[in-house]
Design an enzyme around this catalytic site. Sequence first.
Site, PDB file in Angstrom:
ATOM      1  CE1 TYR A  19      -3.289  -2.900   0.695  1.00  0.00           C
ATOM      2  CE2 TYR A  19      -2.269  -3.154   2.849  1.00  0.00           C
ATOM      3  CZ  TYR A  19      -3.130  -3.601   1.865  1.00  0.00           C
ATOM      4  OH  TYR A  19      -3.842  -4.751   2.071  1.00  0.00           O
ATOM      5  CE1 TYR A 147      -8.689  -4.774   1.258  1.00  0.00           C
ATOM      6  CE2 TYR A 147      -8.740  -5.852   3.403  1.00  0.00           C
ATOM      7  CZ  TYR A 147      -8.080  -5.565   2.217  1.00  0.00           C
ATOM      8  OH  TYR A 147      -6.834  -6.086   1.980  1.00  0.00           O
ATOM      9  CG  ASP A 241     -13.932 -11.186   5.797  1.00  0.00           C
ATOM     10  OD1 ASP A 241     -13.246 -11.539   6.769  1.00  0.00           O
ATOM     11  OD2 ASP A 241     -13.475 -10.543   4.831  1.00  0.00           O
ATOM     12  CE  LYS A 270      -7.037  -8.270   9.371  1.00  0.00           C
ATOM     13  NZ  LYS A 270      -5.805  -7.585   9.006  1.00  0.00           N
TER      14      LYS A 270
HETATM   15  C1  LIG Z   1     -12.243  -8.196   6.795  1.00  0.00           C
HETATM   16  C2  LIG Z   1     -10.978  -8.638   6.119  1.00  0.00           C
HETATM   17  N1  LIG Z   1     -11.033  -9.621   5.217  1.00  0.00           N
HETATM   18  C3  LIG Z   1      -9.934 -10.072   4.594  1.00  0.00           C
HETATM   19  C4  LIG Z   1      -8.697  -9.524   4.858  1.00  0.00           C
HETATM   20  C5  LIG Z   1      -7.481 -10.033   4.138  1.00  0.00           C
HETATM   21  O1  LIG Z   1      -6.676 -10.759   5.001  1.00  0.00           O
HETATM   22  P1  LIG Z   1      -5.128 -10.961   4.673  1.00  0.00           P
HETATM   23  O2  LIG Z   1      -4.497  -9.621   4.753  1.00  0.00           O
HETATM   24  O3  LIG Z   1      -4.656 -11.916   5.733  1.00  0.00           O
HETATM   25  O4  LIG Z   1      -5.049 -11.535   3.301  1.00  0.00           O
HETATM   26  C6  LIG Z   1      -8.594  -8.488   5.786  1.00  0.00           C
HETATM   27  C7  LIG Z   1      -7.305  -7.854   6.065  1.00  0.00           C
HETATM   28  O5  LIG Z   1      -7.196  -6.796   6.594  1.00  0.00           O
HETATM   29  C8  LIG Z   1      -9.767  -8.029   6.429  1.00  0.00           C
HETATM   30  O6  LIG Z   1      -9.738  -7.029   7.332  1.00  0.00           O
END
Ligand SMILES: Cc1ncc(COP(=O)(O)O)c(C=O)c1O
Length: 426
Positions: A19, A147, A241, A270
Site C-alpha cells: 500500500y 473490504y 468474513d 488475523k
Molecule cells: C475483513 C478482512 N477480510 C480479509 C482480509 C485479508 O486478510 P489478509 O491480509 O490476511 O489476506 C482483511 C485484512 O485486513 C480483512 O480485514
Amino acid sequence: MQNQPDWQRDGARHVWMPYTQMKTAGVPWPVVATDGVYVTLASGERLIDGVASWWTACHGYNHPHIIAAIERQLKIMPHVMFGGIHHEPALRLAKRLSQLLPGDLNHVFFADSGSVSVEIALKMAVQYWLNQGFAGRNRFISFENSYHGDTSGAMSVCDPDNSMHAHFKGFLLEQYPHKIPRTATDCQAFEKFVAERVDRLAGAIIEPLIQGAGGMRFHNPESLSMIRQVCNQHGLLLIADEIATGFGRTGTMFACQQADVVPDIMCIGKSLTGGAIGMAAAVATTGVFEAFLAEDTSSALMHGPTFMANPLACAAAGASLDLFETEPRLAQVQKIETALRQGLAPCRDLPGVVDVRVLGAVGVVQLQQLEHREKLMEKYRQLGVLIRPTKDVVYLTPPLVISENQLQKLCSTLVFGLQEWSAGDE
Ligand SMILES: Cc1ncc(COP(=O)(O)O)c(C=O)c1O
C-alpha cells in the site's frame, strides 16, 4: 541516510512495501523487537502499538504460552504438506474451532492468509451450487464500503467504487454490491434486489458489525439479522468474513454472535494465531460440506495452499485458544470499550472530526478528510505510540491485554496528536 543500520540501508531498496507509493514514501521505521503491547524501533524507541499489528496481536506480542507452543512444535515438525497426510496439531485445532464457532460450522478448511480464505469461501459457495446442478449461480451480493482482501476474487467483493481496488474494474468479476440494510424499508429494497438476481447468486458476503479497511464503519446486529433472513428467503449462502472481527474484538468471540446469526461459511484469520504467525481458514457448515460429498472427485473442493495447516501455525492457534479460555479476554474488551469511549470523547470537539465511534476494542475517529497520513503517523511516533490512520479515519485496535494506563496514554496521545494536527502544526 544517517543512523540507518546496515541491513536497512542495503536491503530497503529491494523490498516493495504494501500500500505504498515507493517513489515518494519516506523510509519505513525499522522494528527490531516486539513484546507485550510494544514494538521497539532500531533507534531504541518503544511504541505502544495502537493497532495490534493490523488487528492480530490480541494477546500482545511474544506471549510466552504461544512462543512455547511454537518452539515445541518447531523441534518436532515445522512443516509438512497437508495433501494425503494430516497431523495432530491441525486435527486438534479443527475440532476446537468447530466447538468454539457458532452453530454447525464444523468443517475447517485451512489457508495461509485471510484473502485466500475468502477465495476459498467464494469458491465453496459457487461449487455448492454447481454440485447441485446450478451452473449460473456464481455471483455474490457484496456491500458498500466492504473490504475482503487483495486477491482477485476477494477484490471483486470489495466496494467496487470506494475501495483501493476500484481501478481494477474490468479485470475483476462483477458482483452485486448493495448498501447494508439498516431499516425495514432498506430491508424490503434489499430483498427485492436479491429476488431480481437470485438465479445468478451463490451467496452474500459481509464483514459482520464492523467494515474495516473500507472505512471502519459499523452496523447494528439487526442489519446482520436482516441479511441472514433475506439469504434464507432466497436460499443464498451467507459468508461472514470475521477475519478482522473474530476472536473477541467486538466484545463477543465472533461478531455474528451478537445477532445470533450463523453464517454458512465463516472466514477467520488475523488473531487466529494470536498474531504470532500467518494462518486463516474458511469454515463451512455441515450442509455446505455435505454438498461436496459424492463417489467421484469432480464434486470435490479442488483447493490446497502449499502451506495450509502449517503445524507451527496450528500450534500457535491452539495456544491462542488456550489463552481465550484461561485469561479474561472478553472482560478486557469490555473495559477497553469503556475506556475508549471516555478517552476518545474529546475528539468530538476538534475541528475536522465528524464522528467518534466505539465498538468493543475498536475506537474510530472519523475525520472530514485526512491528507499527509504519514506525517500524522510520524507525529504519533514522536509521542511514543504506533497509530496508522487509514483513509479518513484515525483508529485504535489495541492488543486486548493492554493495561489501563497504556490505553489511557494511547487515547490521550491520539487526541493530543489530532489537536496539534487540526491546529495546523503539521
Ligand atoms: C475483513 C478482512 N477480510 C480479509 C482480509 C485479508 O486478510 P489478509 O491480509 O490476511 O489476506 C482483511 C485484512 O485486513 C480483512 O480485514
